[in-house]
Scaffold this motif. Sequence first.
Motif, PDB file in Angstrom:
ATOM      1  N   THR A  50      40.091  53.769 -38.702  1.00  0.00           N
ATOM      2  CA  THR A  50      41.078  54.791 -38.487  1.00  0.00           C
ATOM      3  C   THR A  50      42.564  53.983 -38.527  1.00  0.00           C
ATOM      4  N   PHE A  51      43.714  54.578 -38.969  1.00  0.00           N
ATOM      5  CA  PHE A  51      44.744  53.962 -39.329  1.00  0.00           C
ATOM      6  C   PHE A  51      45.991  54.360 -38.237  1.00  0.00           C
ATOM      7  N   LEU A  52      46.819  53.365 -37.830  1.00  0.00           N
ATOM      8  CA  LEU A  52      48.008  54.055 -37.110  1.00  0.00           C
ATOM      9  C   LEU A  52      49.041  53.786 -38.211  1.00  0.00           C
ATOM     10  N   HIS A  53      49.642  54.937 -38.530  1.00  0.00           N
ATOM     11  CA  HIS A  53      50.800  54.953 -39.444  1.00  0.00           C
ATOM     12  C   HIS A  53      52.050  55.083 -39.042  1.00  0.00           C
ATOM     13  N   VAL A  54      53.082  54.203 -39.282  1.00  0.00           N
ATOM     14  CA  VAL A  54      54.385  53.986 -38.750  1.00  0.00           C
ATOM     15  C   VAL A  54      55.404  53.858 -39.801  1.00  0.00           C
ATOM     16  N   HIS A  55      56.340  55.165 -39.873  1.00  0.00           N
ATOM     17  CA  HIS A  55      57.629  54.967 -40.566  1.00  0.00           C
ATOM     18  C   HIS A  55      58.649  54.724 -39.439  1.00  0.00           C
ATOM     19  N   LEU A  56      59.494  53.703 -39.335  1.00  0.00           N
ATOM     20  CA  LEU A  56      60.624  53.550 -38.493  1.00  0.00           C
ATOM     21  C   LEU A  56      61.495  54.645 -38.620  1.00  0.00           C
ATOM     22  N   GLY A  57      61.943  54.698 -40.000  1.00  0.00           N
ATOM     23  CA  GLY A  57      63.145  55.927 -40.017  1.00  0.00           C
ATOM     24  C   GLY A  57      64.472  55.188 -39.584  1.00  0.00           C
ATOM     25  N   LEU A  58      65.599  55.980 -39.162  1.00  0.00           N
ATOM     26  CA  LEU A  58      66.688  55.584 -38.734  1.00  0.00           C
ATOM     27  C   LEU A  58      66.682  54.953 -37.398  1.00  0.00           C
ATOM     28  N   TYR A  59      66.120  55.388 -36.493  1.00  0.00           N
ATOM     29  CA  TYR A  59      66.038  54.908 -35.069  1.00  0.00           C
ATOM     30  C   TYR A  59      64.867  54.301 -34.572  1.00  0.00           C
ATOM     31  N   GLY A  60      63.751  54.162 -35.364  1.00  0.00           N
ATOM     32  CA  GLY A  60      62.509  53.601 -34.616  1.00  0.00           C
ATOM     33  C   GLY A  60      62.567  52.117 -34.637  1.00  0.00           C
ATOM     34  N   ALA A  61      62.097  51.356 -33.441  1.00  0.00           N
ATOM     35  CA  ALA A  61      61.915  50.109 -33.244  1.00  0.00           C
ATOM     36  C   ALA A  61      60.746  49.776 -32.467  1.00  0.00           C
ATOM     37  N   TRP A  62      60.125  48.675 -32.470  1.00  0.00           N
ATOM     38  CA  TRP A  62      59.164  48.103 -31.598  1.00  0.00           C
ATOM     39  C   TRP A  62      59.708  47.058 -30.799  1.00  0.00           C
ATOM     40  N   ASN A  63      59.109  46.889 -29.584  1.00  0.00           N
ATOM     41  CA  ASN A  63      59.539  45.856 -28.712  1.00  0.00           C
ATOM     42  C   ASN A  63      58.086  45.217 -28.349  1.00  0.00           C
TER      43      ASN A  63
END
Length: 295
Positions: free
Chosen positions: A62-75
Amino acid sequence: MPEGHSVHRLARQFQDVFGGRRLEVSSPQGRFTAGAALLNGHTMVEAMAHGKQMFLRFDHDTFLHVHLGLYGAWNFGGDSSFSGASSIGAPRRIGERESASIPGEDEYAGPPAPVGAVRVRLVSEHGWADLRGATTCAAITSAEAAAVFGRLGPDPLRNLPGDRDEFVRRLRRRKTAVALLLMDQSVMAGVGNIYRAEVLFRKRVDPWTPGNAIDAGTAGLLWDDAVAAMSDGVRDGRIVTTPPSMWTEGATTAPDADAHFVYKRDGLPCRACGTVVGLTEIGARKLYWCPGCQL
């Protein structure tokens, strides 16, 4: 929006700090509760990037799929073994630079209380990662992940055998302006507004040239330059497309004002020919270009 080099750096960091580790997955915000439950307690096997999309593969396929787009961020944060950037994503506060490296904590007591709308939180025994503001955050099957890959064009940062030829084919079959095609993720995955403007300038290509009017040799050079420029971005953690000879005297890294040839330099003289750099809009996005060098 973070361009492809940032997403590839994210994938590298996830592989370094979470690869092979069992993770606790939660959704403090509550919008990803069902997806978090599917991933919780499983081991992250592999982190992958393709263009602006990131996939974390877990041991039950199973996958975690992420597209940050304009406002996404990882800390990120953790103990002294959990190293890397403390924040990667948007919005940018200082050019294209990431937040400072994690210093590491001598006595790690676990992740802090969530702050703000944390969509998903990943926790290992050594550290944590929080995602906010992403356009896409989904737990998907391997078949669904393959379908996403299938919709994307070749990625210059993967640069697999045949990718260059496939990009040339996709570009040259369309009548659309090349400035739009370079940002079309089904033609080339990962390029955003900065790389688009800079690569077209560096290859002296008129942004309004239809794709099918560009010869195969020039199309191949656009691919090659995207590979080179974006690879530099992965290495440096920011987009710098100018050579050191153009930086402020004595600078060992490019000041923001010296980092680009045309991007955000509208109204200033072209670094190559002196013509005033132009600014227009195409496809609802700003386009920076030199009317002297690119016509």
